[in-house]
Design a protein around this motif. Structure first.
Motif: not given
Ligand SMILES: Nc1ncnc2c1ncn2[C@@H]1O[C@H](COP(=O)(O)OP(=O)(O)OP(=O)(O)O)[C@@H](O)[C@H]1O
Ligand SMILES: [Mg+2]
Lengths: 283, 151
Positions: A17-22, A42-50, A52-54, A88-90, A199-201
């Protein structure tokens, strides 16, 4: 450090997670093995990018991520960089650096992975493989969105790492480029790399991936071959859409979205079927 | 306002010593700075310790500015305008950008110094006034251009 040829990437009990947020809680994934292309959906904000970053140790995380016998948390940053390629995504805007310079810089700061070939030549080879050698001397801030995405991929794979984590490698590409880049990405897997691509497609994922991993709200919803995973039931549950999954004549999966399913279907509770909100109601 | 009139021969060796200590570290970090421009995530995924890179750079910046201010006072905008002009000239490959920034910064100072002696005949205008007169419009131009680009 040596990574054996058939070392699998495993994720167990991962919190991230980020800071205090899991965002990701107690996530365990099936082993990701070399040779197989894994699509993370998975849907937007599912945590896919997170996630991958982890896996690349770029966010606060706890839990176990192993590559074969190696605990990735134990590696020095330089060793990890030589092992894991991350896209990274962007990319940031407004960078006046040429495409070639950017790839050279990516190769130069990463220790290891050198075979004696001059760095500039290796960088050009990478761009050529991805079909963007003609962009070599263009500056990054003058590229189109799709061109940027391919260059970002070039930066990630420049050091030929055995593990590739790609966050939406083709989301900005035209159909031809998309096909071309997916061919290349698949090729990385076939050549014995571990490749995970967000992937979203879903049709594209079905076409190219060997495994699909579905993530919702930081948890694993399911994983397996595309045909098992992509079902109307999963699409309704995970994305909240009413969709048909059909096979065309050559057997390729098609996903036809007809409408959205209300988040909490009232009629379903009464024992009836889930009633999709169809397209017609939006007219 | 800072003025070069305060500088003397004794300050040169001190400034030189600080430069000799700082500049090699900056040049050695030039590839890492270049990659940092590709995004913090990218930089970290390529094995760069971003926090350390930033802290070390800030320490060097602090030391260099402190020593200059100690000898000639506050001379604004040179540090802002110099690197921006250098960036337009050579791009953001820091192997070239860092030396170019130093050169452009020195050139800006020299030009401002000459102007400071010529604006009012017989009077030495503090150089800080000149750099502010030139630097402020450039600063606003940069800010406006950046906002325009983002729209
Ligand atoms: N840098 C950040 N700091 C704090 N919270 C974040 C950060 N990046 C993402 N989040 C939060 O973490 C959750 C998961 O985000 P993440 O980017 O992993 O989603 P995602 O599955 O990649 O979505 P998308 O398909 O839109 O790219 C979201 O609720 C988002 O608000
Ligand atoms: Mg994402």
């Amino acid at each position: 450090m040596t990574v054996s040829q058939d070392a699998a990437l495993t994720v167990r009990g991962l919190h991230a997670g980020y800071g205090g947020r899991t965002v990701i809680e107690r996530l365990s994934l099936p082993a990701m093995v070399p040779g197989r292309l894994v699509a993370l959906v998975g849907p937007n904000a599912a945590g896919k990018s997170t996630l991958l970053r982890a896996m690349a140790h770029l966010v606060r995380m706890r839990g176990e991520i192993r590559l074969g016998g190696i605990d990735l948390a134990r590696l020095k940053p330089a060793e990890r960089a030589a092992t894991i390629g991350f896209m990274p995504q962007s990319l940031p805007d407004d960078v006046s650096l040429s495409v070639l310079e950017s790839v050279i810089a990516a190769i130069t700061v990463t220790a290891g992975g050198g075979d004696g070939t001059p760095v500039a030549e290796r960088a050009l080879d990478v761009l050529e493989d991805l079909g963007v050698a003609d962009l070599a001397s263009r500056t990054l801030n003058l590229l189109s969105g799709g061109q940027k995405q391919v260059v970002s991929l070039a930066q990630a794979i420049a050091c030929a790492p055995p593990v590739l984590l790609l966050d939406e490698p083709t989301s900005a590409l035209d159909p031809a480029r998309q096909f071309q880049i997916m061919c290349i990405v698949k090729g990385y897997a076939v050549a014995g790399r571990i490749v995970v691509a967000v992937m979203h497609d879903l049709a594209l994922a079905a076409q190219w991936a060997d495994e699909i991993v579905v993530l919702t709200r930081g948890r694993l919803h399911g994983a397996g071959p595309p045909a098992d995973i992509l079902t109307p039931g999963m699409l309704a549950e995970v994305y909240g859409i009413a969709a048909r999954v059909e096979r065309c004549s050559e057997g390729r999966l098609q996903i036809l979205v007809d409408g959205v399913v209300p988040p909490r279907p009232i009629r379903a509770a009464a024992g009836g079927q889930i009633e999709p909100v169809t397209r017609r109601e939006f007219r | 306002m800072g003025s070069l009139a305060r500088a003397n021969a004794h300050s040169v060796p001190v400034v030189l010593a600080v430069l000799v200590v700082c500049v090699p570290f900056s040049l050695a970090a030039s590839w890492r700075f270049t990659v940092l421009r590709l995004g913090e995530e990218r930089a970290r995924s390529l094995g760069i310790d971003v926090e350390r890179l930033r802290t070390a750079a800030l320490l060097r910046i602090g030391l260099l500015s402190a020593i200059s201010v100690a000898f000639v006072g506050v001379i604004g905008f040179v540090g802002l305008v110099g690197p921006h002009i250098a960036r337009m000239l050579v791009g953001e490959d820091h192997r070239f950008l860092l030396p170019a920034s130093m050169a452009v910064g020195a050139l800006v100072m020299l030009t401002a110094s000459i102007a400071a002696k010529m604006i009012i005949p017989g009077v030495l205008v503090p150089i800080g006034v000149v750099t502010a007169l030139v630097g402020l419009p450039v600063f606003f131009a940069l800010v406006l251009r950046r906002q325009g680009g983002r729209r």
